[in-house]
Design a protein around this motif. Structure first.
Motif, short mmCIF file in Angstrom:
data_model
loop_
_atom_site.label_atom_id
_atom_site.label_comp_id
_atom_site.label_asym_id
_atom_site.label_seq_id
_atom_site.Cartn_x
_atom_site.Cartn_y
_atom_site.Cartn_z
N ALA A 193 22.57 -14.36 54.06
CA ALA A 193 22.51 -13.69 55.36
C ALA A 193 22.77 -14.68 56.48
CB ALA A 193 21.15 -13.02 55.54
N LYS A 194 22.21 -15.89 56.36
CA LYS A 194 22.48 -16.92 57.36
C LYS A 194 23.96 -17.32 57.34
CE LYS A 194 17.85 -19.00 57.36
NZ LYS A 194 17.05 -20.22 57.06
N ALA A 195 24.51 -17.41 56.12
CA ALA A 195 25.92 -17.79 56.00
C ALA A 195 26.83 -16.78 56.68
CB ALA A 195 26.30 -17.93 54.53
N GLU A 196 26.48 -15.51 56.57
CA GLU A 196 27.31 -14.46 57.17
C GLU A 196 27.17 -14.42 58.68
OE1 GLU A 196 26.31 -10.79 55.21
OE2 GLU A 196 26.42 -11.74 53.23
N SER A 197 26.03 -14.86 59.20
CA SER A 197 25.78 -14.71 60.63
C SER A 197 26.19 -15.93 61.46
CB SER A 197 24.29 -14.44 60.88
OG SER A 197 23.49 -15.53 60.43
N THR A 198 26.31 -17.09 60.81
CA THR A 198 26.65 -18.28 61.58
C THR A 198 28.11 -18.25 62.02
OG1 THR A 198 26.67 -20.70 61.59
CG2 THR A 198 27.27 -19.62 59.52
N THR A 199 28.39 -18.91 63.12
CA THR A 199 29.77 -18.99 63.62
C THR A 199 30.43 -20.31 63.20
OG1 THR A 199 28.97 -19.91 65.72
CG2 THR A 199 29.29 -17.51 65.60
N PHE A 200 29.74 -21.12 62.44
CA PHE A 200 30.26 -22.42 62.00
C PHE A 200 30.66 -22.33 60.54
CE2 PHE A 200 27.19 -23.28 65.40
CZ PHE A 200 28.00 -23.96 66.30
N GLU A 203 28.89 -24.68 58.01
CA GLU A 203 27.50 -24.30 57.75
C GLU A 203 27.43 -23.09 56.84
OE1 GLU A 203 23.41 -23.00 60.14
OE2 GLU A 203 25.34 -22.99 61.18
N ALA A 204 28.32 -22.11 57.09
CA ALA A 204 28.31 -20.90 56.27
C ALA A 204 28.54 -21.23 54.80
CB ALA A 204 29.39 -19.93 56.76
N GLU A 205 29.50 -22.09 54.54
CA GLU A 205 29.82 -22.35 53.15
C GLU A 205 28.87 -23.37 52.51
OE1 GLU A 205 33.99 -22.59 52.41
OE2 GLU A 205 34.40 -21.30 54.12
N ALA A 206 28.21 -24.19 53.32
CA ALA A 206 27.15 -25.03 52.79
C ALA A 206 25.99 -24.17 52.31
CB ALA A 206 26.67 -26.02 53.86
N VAL A 295 32.61 -10.90 53.14
CA VAL A 295 32.35 -10.90 54.59
C VAL A 295 32.82 -12.22 55.20
CG1 VAL A 295 30.52 -10.87 56.33
CG2 VAL A 295 30.41 -9.30 54.40
N GLN A 296 32.47 -13.33 54.56
CA GLN A 296 32.83 -14.63 55.10
C GLN A 296 34.35 -14.85 55.09
OE1 GLN A 296 30.40 -17.98 53.70
NE2 GLN A 296 29.00 -16.50 52.78
N ALA A 297 35.01 -14.43 54.01
CA ALA A 297 36.46 -14.61 53.93
C ALA A 297 37.17 -13.80 55.00
CB ALA A 297 36.94 -14.20 52.54
N THR A 298 36.69 -12.58 55.22
CA THR A 298 37.31 -11.73 56.24
C THR A 298 37.15 -12.36 57.63
OG1 THR A 298 36.88 -9.76 54.91
CG2 THR A 298 37.35 -9.43 57.25
N ALA A 299 35.96 -12.88 57.91
CA ALA A 299 35.73 -13.52 59.21
C ALA A 299 36.62 -14.74 59.36
CB ALA A 299 34.25 -13.91 59.33
N ALA A 300 36.74 -15.54 58.30
CA ALA A 300 37.61 -16.72 58.37
C ALA A 300 39.07 -16.33 58.57
CB ALA A 300 37.45 -17.55 57.10
N MET A 301 39.48 -15.23 57.90
CA MET A 301 40.85 -14.75 58.04
C MET A 301 41.14 -14.34 59.48
SD MET A 301 42.54 -11.38 56.30
CE MET A 301 41.54 -10.33 57.39
N LEU A 302 40.20 -13.64 60.08
CA LEU A 302 40.40 -13.19 61.46
C LEU A 302 40.46 -14.37 62.42
CD1 LEU A 302 38.05 -10.07 61.50
CD2 LEU A 302 40.55 -10.11 61.36
N ARG A 303 39.63 -15.39 62.16
CA ARG A 303 39.71 -16.59 63.00
C ARG A 303 41.05 -17.28 62.81
NH1 ARG A 303 34.27 -17.29 61.23
NH2 ARG A 303 34.97 -18.71 59.58
N GLY A 304 41.52 -17.34 61.55
CA GLY A 304 42.81 -17.96 61.30
C GLY A 304 43.95 -17.19 61.94
N ARG A 305 43.83 -15.87 61.94
CA ARG A 305 44.87 -15.06 62.57
C ARG A 305 44.93 -15.35 64.07
NH1 ARG A 305 44.09 -8.73 62.20
NH2 ARG A 305 44.10 -9.14 59.94
N THR A 306 43.77 -15.48 64.70
CA THR A 306 43.72 -15.77 66.14
C THR A 306 44.33 -17.13 66.43
OG1 THR A 306 41.73 -14.42 66.39
CG2 THR A 306 42.19 -16.04 68.11
N GLU A 307 43.97 -18.13 65.60
CA GLU A 307 44.53 -19.47 65.80
C GLU A 307 46.05 -19.46 65.64
OE1 GLU A 307 42.50 -21.80 62.94
OE2 GLU A 307 40.55 -21.69 63.95
N ARG A 308 46.53 -18.65 64.72
CA ARG A 308 47.98 -18.60 64.49
C ARG A 308 48.69 -18.04 65.72
NH1 ARG A 308 51.22 -14.33 60.91
NH2 ARG A 308 49.63 -13.07 61.88
#
Length: 434
Positions: A193-200, A203-206, A295-308
């Motif tokens: 739950a902490k991994a899903e909620s953090t914006t870092f 930290e999420a994957e740790a 959940v985490q992969a989708t969030a990372a994908m959306l961040r990557g899409r924005t960076e692109r």
């Protein structure tokens, strides 16, 4: 002696179903109109509701010995017909529960509870009318939904029987006692739950890596306990949804998480799920990790899409997203296996490798035999990379992870200590689930 009105109503239902399965849209609508008015049957609407509900409940009940479970049926109804149809199927599963022969296993009722499946209506003769009111729709829409669900239910193929259905007595070892360690799982859920909620991302994957270590160690402890038991657990199975978008990437994520937890997975792409086979503690780990990592992969994908976009990258979003998720799944799989292997080495130092390794090897053999028994003719499907930028971004997103909270990346395991796995990008598919 059967009631003549009931027989007439059943004939109306049969005609409507046959028309719905055909290609003549006007004929289907005419038969639906006959259902709405009752087609001249005394107390027509109530009789039609009763006949249609009864046939639906019978159809649902016939699926349980054919491998289907309530969650599977609700999932595929929702996928193919929409959320309202899924809720209707949950009602039908609850209605069918009233007439199921004993014994009914606890896990079955747990599934129904998880689906909020309960008999909330007063009379089956008015169930569809009550359902229409609850859904905020009219009777025509309710009957159309019921006929569509009936066509789906009566047309589904048999799938692998993962656990004995209600009414079938089986030894406890045949289904597993589910010794998944609730306190440990509570700790794991809190970490995820902490991994899903953090914006870092790091930290999420740790946190995810720590969850994997906890579950891997618990699995090893459970294996040692079961090895000493007179009647230990046997491999069981769960099904995890791989609904669009990007079902192949989700199936790959299931496969990678399963491999890290000594499980095997088979993807049935046409039915929208992956079947995972393993021992109870390992299956619990796969369910928790897959749900969180998606959940985490989708969030990372959306961040990557924005960076692109900020870099002025390609506009091919679908190809980018799918490549990103595939790369993320493969890299995360490697890191999860590294965390699990480290837990295994620590346990071997404590327990003695001569005691632990034969137990783990025996369990791996049992899982593989279960796979071969249920899916004797699986095939493989290789990944294709449609967007190089997406693949690189997905790999980088996973590489930013530090799976150990201490901050240092785990060493990559090589040689015999590394768990064998299918070639990168392959997914097994089961013809038995077709």
């Amino acid at each position: 002696m059967p009631d003549a009105n009931a027989l007439d109503a059943e004939a109306l239902v049969a005609d409507a179903l046959a028309a719905a399965r055909g290609t003549d849209v006007r004929a289907a609508e005419r038969q639906l109109d006959r259902l709405v008015v009752g087609g001249g049957v005394p107390d027509g609407p109530a009789a039609v509701d009763a006949a249609l509900t009864a046939r639906l409940v019978r159809g649902v009940g016939r699926l349980w010995p054919r491998g289907w479970q309530p969650v599977d049926l609700v999932r595929i109804a929702t996928r193919r017909l929409g959320p309202a149809a899924g809720r209707l199927v949950a009602d039908l599963a609850a209605a069918q529960r009233r007439v199921q022969p004993e014994p009914v296993p606890l896990w079955w009722d747990d599934q129904l509870a998880g689906l909020d499946a309960a008999v909330w209506w007063d009379d089956d003769r008015r169930h569809l009318t009550a359902w229409a009111a609850r859904e905020g729709t009219d009777r025509i829409a309710a009957l159309r939904a019921a006929v569509d669900v009936l066509a789906l239910v009566e047309g589904l193929p048999p799938i692998a029987v993962l656990r004995p259905p209600p009414g079938v007595t089986a030894p406890a070892a045949a289904v597993g006692r589910g010794g998944s360690g609730s306190r440990m799982l509570d700790r794991v859920r809190a970490l995820l739950a902490k991994a899903e909620s953090t914006t870092f991302p790091a930290e999420a994957e740790a946190l995810t890596g720590k969850a994997q270590e906890l579950m891997a160690r618990h699995s090893i402890d459970a294996a040692l306990v079961e090895a000493a038991a007179e009647r230990g657990d046997a491999p069981g199975g769960v099904r995890l949804g791989t609904e669009p978008p990007y079902p192949g990437a989700k199936a790959l994520l299931v496969q990678e998480v399963a491999a890290a937890n000594r499980c095997e997975s088979v993807w049935s792409d046409d039915l929208g799920f992956a079947t995972v086979l393993g021992f109870p503690a390992d299956l619990a780990a796969v369910e928790l990790l897959y749900t969180s990592l998606l959940v985490q992969a989708t969030a990372a994908m959306l961040r990557g899409r924005t960076e692109r976009r900020t870099r002025g990258g390609s506009r091919r979003t679908k190809a980018y997203d799918e490549s990103f998720l595939n790369a993320f799944a493969l890299r995360i799989g490697e890191r999860l296996r590294a965390a699990a292997d480290e837990a295994g080495r620590e346990a071997a130092r404590e327990q003695g490798g001569e005691r632990l390794l034969p137990v783990l090897a025996s369990r791996a053999t049992a899982v593989r035999e279960r796979l071969d028994d249920l899916f004797p003719g699986v095939t493989s499907k290789r990944l294709t990379v449609a967007d190089e930028e997406g693949w690189a971004s997905g790999t980088s997103a996973a590489d930013r992870a530090t799976l150990h909270p201490g901050g240092s990346a785990p060493a990559r395991v090589s040689g015999a200590a590394h768990r064998p796995r299918p070639p990168a990008g392959t997914r097994r598919r089961g013809p038995a689930d077709r």
